[in-house]
Design a protein around this motif. Sequence first.
Motif, mmCIF file in Angstrom:
data_model
loop_
_atom_site.group_PDB
_atom_site.id
_atom_site.type_symbol
_atom_site.label_atom_id
_atom_site.label_comp_id
_atom_site.label_asym_id
_atom_site.label_seq_id
_atom_site.Cartn_x
_atom_site.Cartn_y
_atom_site.Cartn_z
ATOM 1 N N ASP A 18 0.843 -1.196 0.000
ATOM 2 C CA ASP A 18 0.000 0.000 0.000
ATOM 3 C C ASP A 18 0.879 1.247 0.000
ATOM 4 O O ASP A 18 0.612 2.202 -0.737
ATOM 5 N N ASN A 19 1.944 1.229 0.794
ATOM 6 C CA ASN A 19 2.851 2.383 0.830
ATOM 7 C C ASN A 19 3.544 2.588 -0.513
ATOM 8 O O ASN A 19 3.718 3.727 -0.966
ATOM 9 N N GLU A 20 3.940 1.510 -1.154
ATOM 10 C CA GLU A 20 4.566 1.633 -2.476
ATOM 11 C C GLU A 20 3.547 2.148 -3.495
ATOM 12 O O GLU A 20 3.892 2.954 -4.362
ATOM 13 N N HIS A 21 2.306 1.701 -3.397
ATOM 14 C CA HIS A 21 1.270 2.188 -4.307
ATOM 15 C C HIS A 21 0.971 3.666 -4.056
ATOM 16 O O HIS A 21 0.671 4.414 -4.992
ATOM 17 N N LYS A 22 1.066 4.080 -2.802
ATOM 18 C CA LYS A 22 0.870 5.503 -2.491
ATOM 19 C C LYS A 22 1.952 6.347 -3.167
ATOM 20 O O LYS A 22 1.694 7.480 -3.585
ATOM 21 N N LYS A 23 3.142 5.780 -3.295
ATOM 22 C CA LYS A 23 4.212 6.496 -4.006
ATOM 23 C C LYS A 23 3.815 6.702 -5.472
ATOM 24 O O LYS A 23 4.030 7.771 -6.035
ATOM 25 N N LEU A 24 3.239 5.666 -6.083
ATOM 26 C CA LEU A 24 2.776 5.795 -7.472
ATOM 27 C C LEU A 24 1.684 6.861 -7.568
ATOM 28 O O LEU A 24 1.699 7.682 -8.491
ATOM 29 N N ILE A 25 0.775 6.874 -6.616
ATOM 30 C CA ILE A 25 -0.271 7.900 -6.615
ATOM 31 C C ILE A 25 0.355 9.280 -6.502
ATOM 32 O O ILE A 25 -0.090 10.223 -7.163
ATOM 33 N N GLY A 26 1.401 9.408 -5.701
ATOM 34 C CA GLY A 26 2.112 10.684 -5.600
ATOM 35 C C GLY A 26 2.710 11.105 -6.930
ATOM 36 O O GLY A 26 2.619 12.275 -7.319
ATOM 37 N N LEU A 27 3.298 10.158 -7.654
ATOM 38 C CA LEU A 27 3.846 10.465 -8.985
ATOM 39 C C LEU A 27 2.736 10.911 -9.932
ATOM 40 O O LEU A 27 2.905 11.862 -10.703
ATOM 41 N N ILE A 28 1.616 10.210 -9.880
ATOM 42 C CA ILE A 28 0.476 10.561 -10.732
ATOM 43 C C ILE A 28 -0.007 11.966 -10.394
ATOM 44 O O ILE A 28 -0.220 12.801 -11.287
ATOM 45 N N ASN A 29 -0.170 12.247 -9.117
ATOM 46 C CA ASN A 29 -0.646 13.568 -8.705
ATOM 47 C C ASN A 29 0.314 14.676 -9.112
ATOM 48 O O ASN A 29 -0.112 15.738 -9.579
#
Length: 130
Positions: A18-29
Amino acid sequence: MAFFNWEEKYSVGVPRFDNEHKKLIGLINNFYEAMKAGKARDVMESTCNELVNYTKTHFANEINALKKTAYPNIPAHEKEHAYYTKQVEDMKAKLDSGQPVMASNMGNFLKSWLVNHIVGVDTTYGKYFK
């Protein structure tokens, strides 16, 4: 305002991922913020470089962990990872060679990754970590 906010529907039930996926969401944002500001071209290369690093690290972490569980779909999961890795590598190769890459294509790809892979595929493995 963020393009994507973390929601429980994105959770795979494994805090590390989940934390790694949150990093991807940060990149997307970050990328969508740059698009809104008319500066997508300025961040495409750095976003792509971060995605290359992310795919190598995150996908390896995920597959290594899945191999330690009874998860039955590892070959299909690896195939999904290969698809996203190739997309990122192709985008990077285009950028590196000076070929145009549409910011909207990159944005749609990132959104698809989140919705189709994380929500559609990754959420199926959480129960194997319990």
